[in-house]
Design a protein around this motif. Sequence first.
Motif, short mmCIF file in Angstrom:
data_model
loop_
_atom_site.label_atom_id
_atom_site.label_comp_id
_atom_site.label_asym_id
_atom_site.label_seq_id
_atom_site.Cartn_x
_atom_site.Cartn_y
_atom_site.Cartn_z
N TRP A 39 0.83 -1.20 0.00
CA TRP A 39 0.00 0.00 0.00
C TRP A 39 0.87 1.26 0.00
N ARG A 40 1.90 1.26 0.83
CA ARG A 40 2.81 2.43 0.88
C ARG A 40 3.51 2.63 -0.46
N ASP A 41 3.97 1.53 -1.07
CA ASP A 41 4.61 1.62 -2.38
C ASP A 41 3.64 2.18 -3.42
N ARG A 42 2.40 1.69 -3.39
CA ARG A 42 1.38 2.16 -4.33
C ARG A 42 1.09 3.64 -4.11
N CYS A 43 0.97 4.05 -2.85
CA CYS A 43 0.72 5.47 -2.54
C CYS A 43 1.89 6.33 -3.04
N ALA A 44 3.11 5.86 -2.84
CA ALA A 44 4.28 6.62 -3.29
C ALA A 44 4.26 6.77 -4.81
N ALA A 45 3.88 5.71 -5.53
CA ALA A 45 3.81 5.77 -6.99
C ALA A 45 2.73 6.74 -7.44
N ILE A 46 1.59 6.72 -6.77
CA ILE A 46 0.50 7.63 -7.12
C ILE A 46 0.91 9.07 -6.82
N GLU A 47 1.55 9.30 -5.68
CA GLU A 47 2.00 10.65 -5.34
C GLU A 47 3.02 11.15 -6.35
N ALA A 48 3.92 10.26 -6.80
CA ALA A 48 4.91 10.65 -7.81
C ALA A 48 4.21 11.02 -9.12
N ALA A 49 3.22 10.22 -9.51
CA ALA A 49 2.47 10.52 -10.74
C ALA A 49 1.72 11.84 -10.59
N ASN A 50 1.17 12.10 -9.41
CA ASN A 50 0.48 13.37 -9.18
C ASN A 50 1.44 14.54 -9.27
N ARG A 51 2.64 14.39 -8.69
CA ARG A 51 3.64 15.46 -8.78
C ARG A 51 4.04 15.69 -10.24
N GLU A 52 4.22 14.60 -10.98
CA GLU A 52 4.59 14.70 -12.39
C GLU A 52 3.50 15.40 -13.19
N ALA A 53 2.25 15.23 -12.78
CA ALA A 53 1.12 15.87 -13.45
C ALA A 53 0.94 17.33 -13.01
N GLY A 54 1.80 17.79 -12.09
CA GLY A 54 1.76 19.19 -11.68
C GLY A 54 1.03 19.46 -10.38
N PHE A 55 0.64 18.40 -9.67
CA PHE A 55 -0.02 18.59 -8.38
C PHE A 55 1.03 18.63 -7.28
N GLY A 56 0.82 19.47 -6.30
CA GLY A 56 1.72 19.56 -5.16
C GLY A 56 1.48 18.42 -4.19
N PRO A 57 2.24 18.38 -3.11
CA PRO A 57 2.04 17.31 -2.11
C PRO A 57 0.68 17.44 -1.45
N ARG A 58 0.15 16.31 -1.06
CA ARG A 58 -1.15 16.29 -0.38
C ARG A 58 -0.99 16.86 1.02
N GLU A 59 -1.90 17.71 1.41
CA GLU A 59 -1.90 18.28 2.76
C GLU A 59 -2.41 17.28 3.78
N ASP A 60 -3.33 16.40 3.34
CA ASP A 60 -4.00 15.50 4.28
C ASP A 60 -3.48 14.06 4.20
N ALA A 61 -2.33 13.87 3.59
CA ALA A 61 -1.80 12.51 3.43
C ALA A 61 -1.46 11.92 4.80
N GLU A 62 -1.93 10.71 5.04
CA GLU A 62 -1.64 10.01 6.29
C GLU A 62 -0.84 8.76 5.96
N ARG A 63 0.29 8.60 6.63
CA ARG A 63 1.06 7.38 6.47
C ARG A 63 1.93 7.17 7.63
#
Length: 63
Positions: A39-63
């Motif tokens: 799950w953590r690996d998947r979240c990291a991949a999604i966050e990387a894809a989001n950053r690549e798409a121009g989105f900043g870091p999530r404010e509410d990310a819990e891990r």
Amino acid sequence: MSERQPLPPPPREPDLDECCGSGCDPCVFDLYDQRVERWRDRCAAIEAANREAGFGPREDAER
């Protein structure tokens, strides 16, 4: 711009009574730990894809 990909919900932690206490290999808690790692690996991949798409870091990310 595309939408931010949402993070999947974390895996459910087993209840203490789901472990039989006989030393099973793998134990339900071992399997849970493996699911959390995936799950953590998947979240990291999604966050990387989001950053690549121009989105900043999530404010509410819990891990």
